[in-house]
Every structure is written in structure tokens, then in C-alpha cells.
Design a protein around this motif. Structure first.
Motif, short mmCIF file in Angstrom:
data_model
loop_
_atom_site.label_atom_id
_atom_site.label_comp_id
_atom_site.label_asym_id
_atom_site.label_seq_id
_atom_site.Cartn_x
_atom_site.Cartn_y
_atom_site.Cartn_z
N VAL A 84 0.84 -1.20 0.00
CA VAL A 84 0.00 0.00 0.00
C VAL A 84 0.88 1.25 0.00
CG1 VAL A 84 -1.88 1.23 1.13
CG2 VAL A 84 -1.75 -1.27 1.30
N GLY A 85 1.91 1.24 0.83
CA GLY A 85 2.84 2.35 0.84
C GLY A 85 3.60 2.46 -0.47
N ALA A 86 3.94 1.29 -1.06
CA ALA A 86 4.64 1.29 -2.35
C ALA A 86 3.77 1.91 -3.43
CB ALA A 86 5.02 -0.14 -2.73
N LEU A 87 2.46 1.68 -3.37
CA LEU A 87 1.55 2.30 -4.34
C LEU A 87 1.61 3.82 -4.24
CD1 LEU A 87 -1.68 0.07 -4.13
CD2 LEU A 87 -0.04 0.18 -6.01
N GLY A 88 1.70 4.33 -3.01
CA GLY A 88 1.78 5.77 -2.82
C GLY A 88 3.06 6.35 -3.41
N VAL A 89 4.18 5.66 -3.20
CA VAL A 89 5.46 6.12 -3.73
C VAL A 89 5.45 6.09 -5.25
CG1 VAL A 89 7.94 5.70 -3.81
CG2 VAL A 89 6.71 5.41 -1.65
N ILE A 224 -6.03 12.25 -0.35
CA ILE A 224 -5.62 11.42 0.77
C ILE A 224 -4.97 10.11 0.31
CG2 ILE A 224 -6.48 10.13 2.77
CD1 ILE A 224 -8.61 12.29 3.10
N GLY A 225 -5.42 9.55 -0.80
CA GLY A 225 -5.01 8.21 -1.18
C GLY A 225 -3.58 8.07 -1.66
N ILE A 226 -2.89 9.17 -1.95
CA ILE A 226 -1.55 9.07 -2.52
C ILE A 226 -0.46 8.99 -1.47
CG2 ILE A 226 -0.95 11.52 -2.70
CD1 ILE A 226 -0.60 8.88 -5.49
N GLY A 227 -0.75 9.33 -0.21
CA GLY A 227 0.23 9.21 0.86
C GLY A 227 0.83 10.51 1.35
N THR A 228 0.37 11.63 0.83
CA THR A 228 0.92 12.92 1.25
C THR A 228 0.70 13.16 2.74
OG1 THR A 228 0.49 13.86 -0.94
CG2 THR A 228 0.86 15.40 0.85
N LEU A 229 -0.52 12.91 3.21
CA LEU A 229 -0.85 13.25 4.59
C LEU A 229 -0.20 12.29 5.58
CD1 LEU A 229 -4.52 14.29 3.97
CD2 LEU A 229 -2.66 15.78 4.72
N VAL A 230 0.01 11.04 5.17
CA VAL A 230 0.77 10.13 6.02
C VAL A 230 2.20 10.64 6.14
CG1 VAL A 230 1.67 7.79 6.26
CG2 VAL A 230 -0.65 8.13 5.42
N THR A 231 2.77 11.06 5.01
CA THR A 231 4.14 11.58 5.00
C THR A 231 4.25 12.85 5.83
OG1 THR A 231 4.49 10.67 2.77
CG2 THR A 231 6.02 12.37 3.52
N LEU A 385 -4.73 4.45 -8.48
CA LEU A 385 -3.91 4.55 -7.27
C LEU A 385 -4.56 5.35 -6.15
CD1 LEU A 385 -0.33 4.97 -8.78
CD2 LEU A 385 -1.41 2.91 -7.87
N LEU A 386 -5.14 6.52 -6.47
CA LEU A 386 -5.75 7.35 -5.42
C LEU A 386 -6.91 6.65 -4.71
CD1 LEU A 386 -5.68 10.97 -6.87
CD2 LEU A 386 -4.78 10.27 -4.66
N PRO A 387 -7.92 6.15 -5.43
CA PRO A 387 -9.02 5.49 -4.72
C PRO A 387 -8.61 4.19 -4.05
CG PRO A 387 -9.32 5.30 -7.10
CD PRO A 387 -8.20 6.25 -6.88
N THR A 388 -7.70 3.43 -4.67
CA THR A 388 -7.24 2.19 -4.07
C THR A 388 -6.48 2.48 -2.78
OG1 THR A 388 -7.07 1.16 -6.25
CG2 THR A 388 -5.92 0.07 -4.44
N GLY A 389 -5.61 3.48 -2.84
CA GLY A 389 -4.84 3.86 -1.65
C GLY A 389 -5.73 4.34 -0.52
N PHE A 434 -17.97 3.74 1.49
CA PHE A 434 -18.11 4.85 0.55
C PHE A 434 -16.88 5.00 -0.35
CE2 PHE A 434 -21.56 6.22 3.35
CZ PHE A 434 -22.48 6.68 2.42
N VAL A 435 -15.69 4.86 0.23
CA VAL A 435 -14.48 4.96 -0.59
C VAL A 435 -14.40 3.76 -1.54
CG1 VAL A 435 -11.95 5.12 -0.57
CG2 VAL A 435 -13.29 6.30 1.17
N GLY A 436 -14.91 2.63 -1.09
CA GLY A 436 -14.99 1.47 -1.98
C GLY A 436 -15.87 1.76 -3.19
N LEU A 437 -16.98 2.49 -2.97
CA LEU A 437 -17.84 2.90 -4.09
C LEU A 437 -17.08 3.80 -5.05
CD1 LEU A 437 -21.28 3.68 -2.38
CD2 LEU A 437 -20.77 1.83 -3.99
N ILE A 438 -16.30 4.76 -4.51
CA ILE A 438 -15.49 5.63 -5.36
C ILE A 438 -14.51 4.79 -6.17
CG2 ILE A 438 -13.76 7.48 -5.37
CD1 ILE A 438 -14.99 8.48 -2.76
N MET A 439 -13.88 3.83 -5.51
CA MET A 439 -12.90 2.98 -6.17
C MET A 439 -13.52 2.18 -7.31
SD MET A 439 -10.39 0.13 -4.42
CE MET A 439 -11.77 -0.96 -3.95
N LEU A 440 -14.65 1.55 -7.05
CA LEU A 440 -15.30 0.76 -8.08
C LEU A 440 -15.80 1.63 -9.23
CD1 LEU A 440 -17.34 -1.76 -5.87
CD2 LEU A 440 -15.22 -2.19 -7.13
N ASN A 441 -16.32 2.81 -8.89
CA ASN A 441 -16.78 3.73 -9.93
C ASN A 441 -15.60 4.22 -10.78
OD1 ASN A 441 -19.03 5.48 -11.04
ND2 ASN A 441 -17.65 7.09 -10.34
N SER A 442 -14.45 4.46 -10.14
CA SER A 442 -13.26 4.89 -10.86
C SER A 442 -12.77 3.79 -11.79
CB SER A 442 -12.15 5.27 -9.88
OG SER A 442 -12.53 6.38 -9.11
#
Length: 453
Positions: A84-89, A224-231, A385-389, A434-442
Motif C-alpha cells: 500500500v505504501g509502495a503504491l503511494g510512492v 488522501i489516497g496518494i500518501g501525502t498526509l501520512v508523509t 492509485l488514489l481510490p485504491t490507496g 463509501f471509498v470502496g464505491l469511489i474505487m469501483l466507480n473509478s
């Protein structure tokens, strides 16, 4: 010693700057106006409270608890989720690769606006510049390179001396400029039509698509899904209040998005233009609007400074993601790491920039279906990547790290989390749904794009 934020204000402005990007300046106003006005805004606020704020709190909590890059954050809690972190990088490479191309467009327009301000009082030529730029491969690459150099110079100076210091200047300046533009636009005859387009409450337009648009806008606006806020969260001290930060940052992002609507749509309507969504509003329609406006040359300069600041505060956060990874996981030094990564991203970005330009060999090179390289990068990051993350972040904090550990980290600064029971339910069940819905829709939208429908 690991770098950290020198003040809470600096962190909040930097985090808000990472969320406030080019999409805020055209996408939110257009989406709101096209999907029921204030009815859409109301839905947006509901989803911001139910999805955006809880997910942001989860990201900041994970970052501060682990004090590691997005990859190390997941790995240190459960190695099975390192991917998951690798996806963000990986995502940050491709996201900045095409974002830097757009940042180059902004720099080019800012230069042209400044030249026009000193040489003519008629900025009408700005509206013609977009096609000129796209027909000049050398300028496309050159301005993209300039934008990457500016991004690199800030990031190589580190968190407190670079990203934080610049954010403390750019974010207040961005706010002042957007207010100036909004006030000027609201004084134009006929501007109220733009206000009505943005805020008129039209519940008849609310349907499943509008609900999904509002939900998606919340998620993608906060990045949020890309890892910026975790970083960014990993550079926080233990006594920093995560609760207030997770409310203030989305509030700033939303406030600027609404101001962006007032800084664009009233003038567009006042002069009889169509509020076309997409970059065309920023690079073609608005320059034509400025041409019709008294002292338009001055406001075109202010506007493109505003756009430039929005682009740069986002790009530095994107570059910090891989820089943080290599420093933390590979024990590299910031200066050479930042420079090397910037060069790699620039090399990735050149084909993206040229694929929408004049070179037929690039334009006709369809990577997936009929999608060019620029759109592949965009679709890969935005629709995969964004919705999956974001989905996996909610699952990870809610069920792998666990809400008990997360709440313990949140309250370690001395705050009392009075809504911890509600947040636990949201992050464990509601947010993933809800984020799963975004992911599937994407995924569905990407599939339609690939098959050409």
C-alpha cells in the motif's frame, strides 16, 4: 535526526497547500454549478464530515504514530501491507510527472501575463497562447523543467526550512489574491448569474451521478489516497493536536474551492462565456474574460500568480513522498535524493507533455485504447492509485492497526477524543464502504475509457 515541522501553523498551511491544487480552481466550481448548486455543496459538506475528515485523521495518525515515510508506515505495522505504501510512492512519480507539465503551462501563462502587463493593456492574446504553447515542443519541455526546478529547490531544503517556510508565504498570498479576484468579479454587471450557477439550490438535479460526483470531489480534493498526509503527519511532534488539524485542513481546502468559484464563474457569466469544465476554463476562457474587463491585464497577472502558487504547493508535497521514502528506507541524503528523483520524474513527464502537443508521433501513440501518455498517467493515478490507496488506508487503520491504537495515538497529545466511538464506526465500516464505491466507480470509468465508450 529526522526533520519536523517547526510550528502547527506551518504544518497546517503546508498540508492545506498540498490539498489546494489546480483542480480546486476549476473543477469544484464547475461540478457544483452543474450538479445542483448549493444542493451539491450541501452533499459535499455531508461527505466531508462523514468521509473526508475521518480519513484525514486516520492518515495523520498513521504518519505520526510510525514517524516513517508512507512505505515505512505500513511496513512497520504489518509487512503484508507494505504494498500500500509502495503504491503511494509509485503513484507520486506518475502524478507529478503529468502535474509538472500542467505546472509548466501555468509558468508560461504567468510569464505572458507579466509581459502583457508591461507592454499592453489588452490581455486578449493570452486566450490564444494555449495552442501556441502546445505547438512548441521546446517550450513545453522548458517550462515543465522550470517548474520542476522550483519544486526541487524547495523540497531539497527540507521540511521546516523549505516546504514549511514557502507554505507560510504562498498560502496567505494565495488567499489574499483569490479574495481580490473574487471581489473584483462580483462587482461586474451580470456577475450574479455566476453566483446563482454556483449556489442556487436545485434539488431536482440530485441523482445517483450527482451523489457520486460530490463523494468523489471530497475524496480527490483532499488527495488522501496518494500518501501525502501520512508523509506530512510523520513530521509532527507527539504534542500536536491531530483532531483540530484534521478539521482545519479540509475547511481551508473547501473554503478556497468556494472562493475559486467566486473568482471565476461570476466573470465568466458577466461576459457571456460558457463555464466549460476542465483546464480550458483556466487557460482559454478566463484569459478572454480578462481581455473584456477593465484593468484585465492586472487581474490576469494576479490570477496566474494565484494558480502558480496553488500548483507549486501541491507539487512539493508530491515530490516529498518519494524523497521521504528514500531517506527513511535507503538512508540516503536529502540533497542528492531530491535532485535525482526530480530528474527521473522530469524524464517521465516529458513524454506526457509532448503527447498532447504538436508531435504527431507522440500524439498518435495510444498506450491504452485511444488514451495518450498524459491521460494514461492521469487515469492511472486518479482512477486506480488514489481510490485504491484511500480504500486500503481506511481498512488498514480500522482493522489492521486498529482503532484502539489509533485513538491512543490521537489522545497522546493530551486531547480528549469525545467522538472516538463514532469515528471508530466511521473508519471501520462507513468510510471503507463509501471509498470502496469511489474505487469501483473509478475502475468502471477507466474501463469505459479503455474500450472507448
Amino acid at each position: 535526526m529526522r526533520d519536523k515541522w517547526s510550528s502547527k501553523l506551518g504544518f497546517i498551511l503546508a498540508a492545506a497547500g498540498s490539498a489546494v491544487g489546480l483542480g480546486n480552481l476549476w473543477k469544484f466550481p464547475y461540478e457544483a454549478g452543474s450538479n445542483g448548486g448549493s444542493a451539491f455543496v450541501l452533499l459535499y459538506f455531508i461527505f466531508l464530515i462523514l468521509i473526508g475528515i475521518p480519513l484525514m485523521l486516520a492518515a495523520l495518525t498513521l504518519g505520526r504514530k510510525t514517524k516513517k515515510s508512507v512505505f515505512g508506515a505500513y511496513q512497520s505495522v504489518d509487512q503484508r501491507f507494505s504494498f500500500v505504501g509502495a503504491l503511494g510512492v509509485i503513484g507520486s512519480f506518475f502524478l507529478l510527472a503529468f502535474y509538472s507539465a500542467v505546472g509548466g503551462w501555468v509558468l508560461y501563462y504567468l510569464k505572458e501575463a507579466l509581459l502583457n502587463a508591461f507592454t499592453t493593456t489588452n490581455p486578449d492574446v493570452l486566450g490564444l497562447k494555449f495552442s501556441e504553447l502546445l505547438n512548441s515542443p521546446l517550450e513545453l519541455i522548458m517550462y515543465q523543467g522550470f517548474f520542476m526546478v522550483l519544486t526541487t529547490v524547495i523540497v531539497l531544503r527540507g521540511i521546516s526550512a523549505g516546504i514549511e517556510k514557502v507554505s507560510k508565504i504562498m498560502m496567505p498570498a494565495l488567499f489574499i489574491m483569490i479574495v481580490i479576484i473574487a471581489i473584483r468579479n462580483l462587482t461586474l454587471p451580470g456577475s450574479f448569474e455566476g453566483v446563482k450557477f454556483l449556489f442556487a439550490f436545485d434539488v431536482s438535479k440530485i441523482n445517483l451521478d450527482v451523489i457520486m460526483n460530490a463523494l468523489g470531489q471530497v475524496f480527490f480534493s483532499l488527495s488522501i489516497g496518494i500518501g501525502t498526509l501520512v508523509t506530512y503527519g510523520s513530521y509532527l511532534d507527539k504534542d500536536d493536536d491531530l483532531l483540530s488539524s484534521s478539521i482545519i485542513i479540509p475547511s481551508i481546502d473547501t473554503g478556497i474551492a468556494l472562493l475559486a468559484g467566486l473568482a471565476t464563474l461570476p466573470a465568466v457569466f458577466a461576459f457571456g462565456f460558457e463555464p466549460t469544465g476542465g483546464p480550458g476554463l483556466m487557460f482559454i476562457t478566463l484569459p478572454a474574460v480578462f481581455a473584456s474587463m477593465p484593468f484585465g491585464y492586472l487581474f490576469s497577472v494576479i490570477f496566474f500568480f494565484l494558480v502558480f502558487f496553488a500548483a507549486l504547493t501541491s507539487s512539493i508535497s508530491m515530490l516529498e513522498i518519494p524523497v521521504s521514502y528514500f531517506i527513511d528506507e535507503k538512508n540516503t541524503r536529502r540533497l542528492p535524493t531530491t535532485i535525482v528523483l526530480a530528474i527521473v520524474i522530469m524524464l517521465l513527464g516529458i513524454p506526457a507533455a509532448l503527447s498532447i502537443g504538436p508531435t504527431e508521433a507522440w500524439k498518435s501513440f495510444a498506450v491504452i485504447g485511444s488514451i495518450n501518455i498524459f491521460d494514461v498517467y492521469d487515469q492511472f493515478t486518479s482512477n486506480v492509485l488514489l481510490p485504491t490507496g484511500g480504500f486500503l488506508l481506511s481498512i488498514f487503520v480500522g482493522h489492521v492497526l486498529g482503532t484502539d491504537q489509533a485513538i491512543e495515538e490521537i489522545e497522546s497529545s493530551g486531547v480528549t477524543f469525545r467522538l472516538k466511538g463514532i469515528w471508530s464506526i466511521l473508519i471501520q465500516y462507513i468510510v471503507p464502504a463509501f471509498v470502496g464505491l469511489i474505487m469501483l466507480n473509478s475502475y468502471y470509468e477507466l474501463l469505459l475509457t479503455i474500450i472507448g465508450k
